[in-house]
Design a protein around this motif. Structure first.
Motif, PDB file in Angstrom:
ATOM      1  N   GLU A   4      -3.486   2.731   2.352  1.00  0.00           N
ATOM      2  CA  GLU A   4      -4.818   2.747   2.076  1.00  0.00           C
ATOM      3  C   GLU A   4      -5.560   2.020   1.967  1.00  0.00           C
ATOM      4  N   LEU A   5      -5.216   0.569   0.842  1.00  0.00           N
ATOM      5  CA  LEU A   5      -5.541  -0.902   0.916  1.00  0.00           C
ATOM      6  C   LEU A   5      -5.792  -1.877   1.893  1.00  0.00           C
ATOM      7  N   LYS A  58     -11.686  -3.821  -4.948  1.00  0.00           N
ATOM      8  CA  LYS A  58     -11.908  -3.632  -6.364  1.00  0.00           C
ATOM      9  C   LYS A  58     -13.261  -2.217  -7.121  1.00  0.00           C
ATOM     10  N   SER A  59     -13.795  -2.067  -6.478  1.00  0.00           N
ATOM     11  CA  SER A  59     -14.845  -0.689  -7.019  1.00  0.00           C
ATOM     12  C   SER A  59     -14.729   0.485  -5.987  1.00  0.00           C
ATOM     13  N   GLU A  60     -13.789   0.049  -5.454  1.00  0.00           N
ATOM     14  CA  GLU A  60     -13.184   1.248  -4.867  1.00  0.00           C
ATOM     15  C   GLU A  60     -12.168   2.228  -4.868  1.00  0.00           C
ATOM     16  N   VAL A  73      -3.433  -7.490  -6.845  1.00  0.00           N
ATOM     17  CA  VAL A  73      -4.007  -5.852  -7.602  1.00  0.00           C
ATOM     18  C   VAL A  73      -2.470  -5.676  -7.516  1.00  0.00           C
ATOM     19  N   VAL A  74      -1.783  -4.476  -9.046  1.00  0.00           N
ATOM     20  CA  VAL A  74      -1.037  -4.062  -8.678  1.00  0.00           C
ATOM     21  C   VAL A  74      -1.035  -2.855  -8.836  1.00  0.00           C
ATOM     22  N   ASP A  75      -0.390  -1.921  -8.234  1.00  0.00           N
ATOM     23  CA  ASP A  75       0.242  -0.471  -8.586  1.00  0.00           C
ATOM     24  C   ASP A  75       0.823  -0.183  -9.717  1.00  0.00           C
TER      25      ASP A  75
END
Length: 110
Positions: A4-5, A58-60, A73-75
């Protein structure tokens, strides 16, 4: 999550253009252009593009944890992965790979 990212990074990067530069970024790039420093122009534009793509991602993906240092980024879900968002140049892959050699993360490139 990584797919997705990656899809979002590809989509967002296609929206990039000089109209997305901040006034400060535009001024610095124009100064380098006036001085004939074309490598700096390309580098500064790339940095601006990267910041812009990063902000949009980041906003999405507000449900993810976004960091100022270390992995981007970390899930946060159990078993979630870490991701590094970067422009897809050989140089950038190498720099990130060496700088973060002790981390396991997926590169999200654009």
């Amino acid at each position: 999550m990584g797919d997705e990212l990656q899809a979002a990074a590809n989509r967002i990067a296609k929206e990039w253009g000089p109209d997305k530069l901040t006034p400060a970024e535009w001024d610095v790039i124009e100064e380098a252009r006036k001085l004939g420093n074309h490598r700096s122009v390309a580098h500064l534009e790339g940095l601006a593009r990267g910041r812009w793509v990063h902000r949009r991602l980041k906003s999405e993906f507000q449900h993810l944890v976004w960091n100022q240092r270390g992995v981007d980024v970390v899930d946060p879900r159990p078993g979630g992965c870490q991701y590094e968002v970067l422009s897809g140049t050989v140089e950038n892959f190498g720099v990130h790979g060496r700088r973060m050699s002790g981390e396991l993360f997926r590169m999200i490139f654009f």
